[in-house]
Design a protein around this motif. Structure first.
Motif, PDB file in Angstrom:
ATOM      1  N   ASN A 113      -9.110   7.927   4.337  1.00 18.21           N
ATOM      2  CA  ASN A 113      -9.364   8.493   5.752  1.00 18.21           C
ATOM      3  C   ASN A 113      -9.389   9.857   5.670  1.00 18.21           C
ATOM      4  OD1 ASN A 113      -7.508   5.520   6.655  1.00 18.21           O
ATOM      5  ND2 ASN A 113      -9.321   6.286   7.763  1.00 18.21           N
ATOM      6  N   SER A 171       0.874  -1.152   0.058  1.00 12.42           N
ATOM      7  CA  SER A 171       0.043   0.349   0.001  1.00 12.42           C
ATOM      8  C   SER A 171       0.901   1.201   0.083  1.00 12.42           C
ATOM      9  CB  SER A 171      -1.065   0.164   1.274  1.00 12.42           C
ATOM     10  OG  SER A 171      -1.954  -1.056   1.077  1.00 12.42           O
ATOM     11  N   SER A 192      -7.395  -8.071  -0.572  1.00 13.77           N
ATOM     12  CA  SER A 192      -7.963  -6.753  -0.349  1.00 13.77           C
ATOM     13  C   SER A 192      -9.042  -6.883   0.696  1.00 13.77           C
ATOM     14  CB  SER A 192      -8.548  -5.838  -1.358  1.00 13.77           C
ATOM     15  OG  SER A 192      -9.636  -6.683  -2.143  1.00 13.77           O
ATOM     16  N   GLU A 193      -9.305  -5.653   1.334  1.00 18.27           N
ATOM     17  CA  GLU A 193     -10.304  -5.714   2.561  1.00 18.27           C
ATOM     18  C   GLU A 193     -11.740  -5.650   1.950  1.00 18.27           C
ATOM     19  OE1 GLU A 193     -10.032  -2.655   5.331  1.00 18.27           O
ATOM     20  OE2 GLU A 193      -7.933  -3.047   5.580  1.00 18.27           O
ATOM     21  N   HIS A 219      -3.886   4.237  -0.331  1.00 19.79           N
ATOM     22  CA  HIS A 219      -4.258   4.853   0.963  1.00 19.79           C
ATOM     23  C   HIS A 219      -4.000   6.308   0.875  1.00 19.79           C
ATOM     24  CE1 HIS A 219      -5.606   3.594   5.207  1.00 19.79           C
ATOM     25  NE2 HIS A 219      -5.855   4.896   5.159  1.00 19.79           N
ATOM     26  N   HIS A 233      -8.283   3.087  -0.297  1.00 25.08           N
ATOM     27  CA  HIS A 233      -8.870   3.468   1.102  1.00 25.08           C
ATOM     28  C   HIS A 233      -8.803   4.936   1.317  1.00 25.08           C
ATOM     29  CE1 HIS A 233      -9.266  -0.931   2.073  1.00 25.08           C
ATOM     30  NE2 HIS A 233      -8.161  -1.051   1.394  1.00 25.08           N
ATOM     31  N   ASP A 282     -15.095  -5.000   0.880  1.00 26.96           N
ATOM     32  CA  ASP A 282     -16.145  -3.721   0.848  1.00 26.96           C
ATOM     33  C   ASP A 282     -17.511  -4.363   0.713  1.00 26.96           C
ATOM     34  OD1 ASP A 282     -17.860  -1.606   0.208  1.00 26.96           O
ATOM     35  OD2 ASP A 282     -16.097  -0.662  -0.920  1.00 26.96           O
TER      36      ASP A 282
END
Length: 752
Positions: free
Chosen positions: A193, A133, A417-418, A165, A191, A420
């Motif tokens: 934040n 990442s 991958s996380e 990210h 991603h 979704d």
């Protein structure tokens, strides 16, 4: 080896034998097929004009297919051996990479690059694990910066082969805009934040700053404190950056840091810090020409150990005693710190930040197109900056500005991958649809997630305190843009508009709006871009988007091809009080009329409208093709009415109404032409709204060419059959939701 370098810049075939280089970018931006062609080696080469046509959507889609194939080929090619002594191996998966502490060649390489004009050489770059990442920090505040950051993100996504990210420091405005945008963009392996800039203001507000970026221009100073404590390194970017290469190449430069180097920066390309731009020019202290902070590599863990917070604060306090304020925001303070601590800097070759502000010497950063890596529009004038190659750079920028963002929803194959959940649920829903169903495309459209950029232009409006305020809601596409000025002249209150546009059309709209005195004089109009995708006009989604951004207690649900009567805004606000809208469920009906004339003397009163009605200049809306849609309004009664009167719902009733903001949304299954408003009015009736006709209100439909969707409805038998099927399913849903009271909807004739 030198001959190989030159060959790499001229032919794509040679580039496939090396690590993925920026030259490939120019190939698939400017070519619709992947035959071997010479690359334009000079910004003045006529072939560079091919970039201008790169924004054609169909052509780009074709190029993307070839690009996917090439990416697969590249992944199968053996890597060129790298200098393993200069870097450590990356961790597998999505774990953060720990930089090497071994001695590198960063300083010597940077000096050699500077001596040769900072051209790219053929030394292989350290490999970044394809699943590692890459972390990127951006400070973004306000409406304009939110638009700029989208172009930056597009350029990064276009080239990237790694998970990304983003860490975005925002004010409340940019956070709302960008949160909605990324949520609807749904780019895999990205991603985001957000960090509240308001919480950071106290950290830097004590610093007087004359730079146009204001207080937000100082917030890069506090990233070590703002970003997660376990985040070890980050690339920091200004919003006016355009990437011409894979950002992983820049991420790999962290491997070259040695000793106590914690900042990766490019030398400033203007004479600002030399202090010779004008008489009595006195800049902040800097090491030589100083460094530009539009692109920064930050080793956060080392910075924290060096007590960066105390370091920059003490330096700023000391210099402000004589300098009084910063002129270039954070850049002045970074340079003052570096002046005292030169060992902190790893100097990057200047192609990592080709600065296009006035008085720069950026031409020395590159010779060939393949040398370009990062373009920095660091001037308040942006694209109007003076530079002998500015046309070439502008074309590169415009390519990404107008590039179809939907094409960037590329999967990164081979990387975990996380999950979704939104994407997973969407895929599950779509998989349950029957692709052999003749109405499959209609059903799929209901679940299509359209990339959405709310508040595309500046918006500033606070609702009236008396709780009577009302917003006009409408939707449109590019062919109805000419109605905006007229509507603004007829309606002085707030407006919420959803515009269905491509990326290129969004820029055309921006130029149109900024060139309009009428539109620029209004700050209470919210323009929300819903980007084109699919084959149908998602009319009800657009209405829902516009409704979702209403911040007044009431909304008037209109259409873009209607002009409200002069004074309707104030009339509706008074009706809120007179009809006790706050304590009752009412839908106030505004009678609709139409003219077949493109030039109309708009009636300024009900009496004048009735006169034109009698003369045949005006007609009740759709009286000659669809009388059922507005027949319950009872125009005969309206002619003599002096007080509001209640009417009953009837089949196919579709009036234009004012309702409370909390009213139900439109049903998304209806797209294009047919039953989109009818279903909504039926829903209001099912929820026991009273329909009350206003005796002194009216709106007039202006003539225009038939829409593509109505033409499709009239000419396509399957279209009409699917619409009938969707109606029946909607009616059945209504019956299940509202029980016995909804049985009347089951008897509605569906043969429109």
């Amino acid at each position: 080896m030198l001959g190989m370098c030159r060959g790499r810049r001229k032919f794509v075939a040679a580039s496939l034998a090396l690590i993925f280089i920026p030259a490939l970018t120019w190939l698939y931006l400017s070519s619709a097929n992947f035959t071997v062609k010479p690359l334009p080696l000079s910004p003045l080469d006529p072939q560079s004009s091919l970039l201008i046509g790169a924004v054609a959507e169909l052509r780009i889609r074709d190029v993307e297919e070839h690009n996917h194939a090439l990416r697969r080929e590249i992944s199968l090619l053996p890597r060129v051996p790298t200098h393993s002594s200069h870097h450590s191996k990356s961790r597998q998966g999505n774990q953060l990479h720990t930089h090497s502490t071994e001695e590198g060649t960063g300083d010597s390489e940077a000096k050699k690059g500077a001596a040769s004009g900072n051209r790219s050489d053929c030394v292989p770059q350290p490999v970044v694990n394809k699943c590692e990442s890459i972390h990127i920090a951006i400070v973004c505040a306000g409406y304009n910066a939110s638009r700029d950051v989208v172009t930056l993100v597009k350029s990064v996504l276009f080239h990237r082969r790694n998970p990304l990210h983003f860490h975005i420091i925002t004010d409340s405005i940019a956070r709302k805009i960008l949160a909605d945008l990324f949520h609807t963009w749904m780019v895999p392996a990205v991603h985001v934040n957000f960090y509240d800039a308001d919480e950071l203001k106290s950290e830097v507000s004590w610093i007087p700053n004359k730079h146009y970026s204001g207080i937000y221009g100082l917030m890069k100073l506090v990233l070590t404190k703002t970003l997660p404590s376990d985040l070890q390194k980050v690339i920091v970017l200004d919003t006016d950056i355009t990437f011409a290469t894979d950002i992983a190449e820049l991420w790999a430069v962290f491997h070259k840091f040695k000793g106590q180097q914690v900042l990766g920066l490019v030398e400033n390309q203007s004479d600002w810090y030399l202090g010779n731009l004008w008489k009595n020019h006195r800049p902040w202290p800097a090491l030589g020409r100083g460094f530009n902070t539009g692109v920064i590599l930050l080793l956060l863990d080392r910075l924290r150990k060096l007590k960066w917070e105390q370091m920059w604060r003490l330096t700023a306090e000391r210099e402000l005693m004589s300098m009084l304020s910063t002129s270039l925001a954070d850049q002045d303070i970074f340079n003052a710190v570096i002046k005292q601590n030169p060992f902190l800097v790893h100097q990057l070759p200047c192609f990592w930040n080709v600065q296009l502000s006035d008085h720069t010497r950026s031409e020395k950063c590159y010779k060939d197109v393949s040398d370009l890596k990062v373009i920095h529009w660091n001037s308040p004038k942006k694209l109007r900056v003076k530079n002998k190659h500015v046309e070439f750079f502008r074309n590169l920028y415009l390519t990404f500005l107008e590039y179809d963002g939907n094409l960037l929803r590329r999967e990164l194959f081979g990387c975990p991958s996380e999950t979704d959940h939104n994407s997973e649920n969407l895929q599950k829903t779509l998989s349950e649809l029957d692709e052999d169903d003749p109405c499959y495309e209609f059903r799929r459209e209901r679940f299509t997630v359209h990339r959405t950029h709310v508040y595309f232009l500046h918006y500033e409006y606070e609702p009236a305190l008396d709780n009577t305020d009302v917003t006009l809601v409408a939707q449109l596409s590019m062919d109805r843009l000419q109605m905006l000025e007229a509507i603004c002249k007829h309606w002085e209150g707030p407006i919420s508009l959803a515009l269905y546009l491509s990326d290129a059309e969004a820029q055309q709209f921006l130029r149109y709006a900024q060139g309009s005195e009428v539109l620029m004089s209004r700050s209470n109009v919210g323009y929300h871009i819903v980007y084109k995708e699919g084959q149908f006009y998602p009319v009800n989604l657009l209405r829902n988007v516009a409704m979702g951004q209403v911040n007044t207690p009431y909304m008037f649900l209109s259409d873009i091809d209607f002009l409200p009567m002069y004074g309707l805004y104030e009339y509706l606000r008074k009706s809120v009080v007179q009809l006790d809208m706050g304590n009752t469920k009412k839908a106030l009906v505004v009678p609709a009329f139409e003219t077949l004339r493109y030039r109309l003397s708009f009636p300024k009163s009900k009496a004048e409208l009735l006169s034109q009605l009698d003369m045949g200049t005006l007609f009740t809306f759709r009286y000659h093709v669809w009388t059922k849609g507005h027949a319950p309004t009872d125009f005969a009664k309206w002619r003599t009415a002096t007080t509001p009167y209640r009417v009953q719902w009837e089949a196919d009733f579709e009036p234009y109404v004012m309702v409370r903001r909390e009213s139900p949304e439109y049903d998304r299954r209806f797209v294009g032409f047919g039953w989109n408003k009818v279903a909504h009015i039926m829903e209001l009736d099912a929820q026991e709204y009273e329909f009350v006709v206003l005796p002194n209100a009216y709106m007039i439909h202006m003539p225009h060419a038939p829409s593509f969707d109505i033409t499709k409805f009239r000419s396509n038998k399957q279209y009409r059959a699917c619409l009938k099927t969707l109606k029946e399913e909607f009616q059945q849903n209504m019956s299940r939701r509202y029980g016995f009271a909804a049985l009347k909807y089951m008897t509605v004739d569906n043969n429109r």
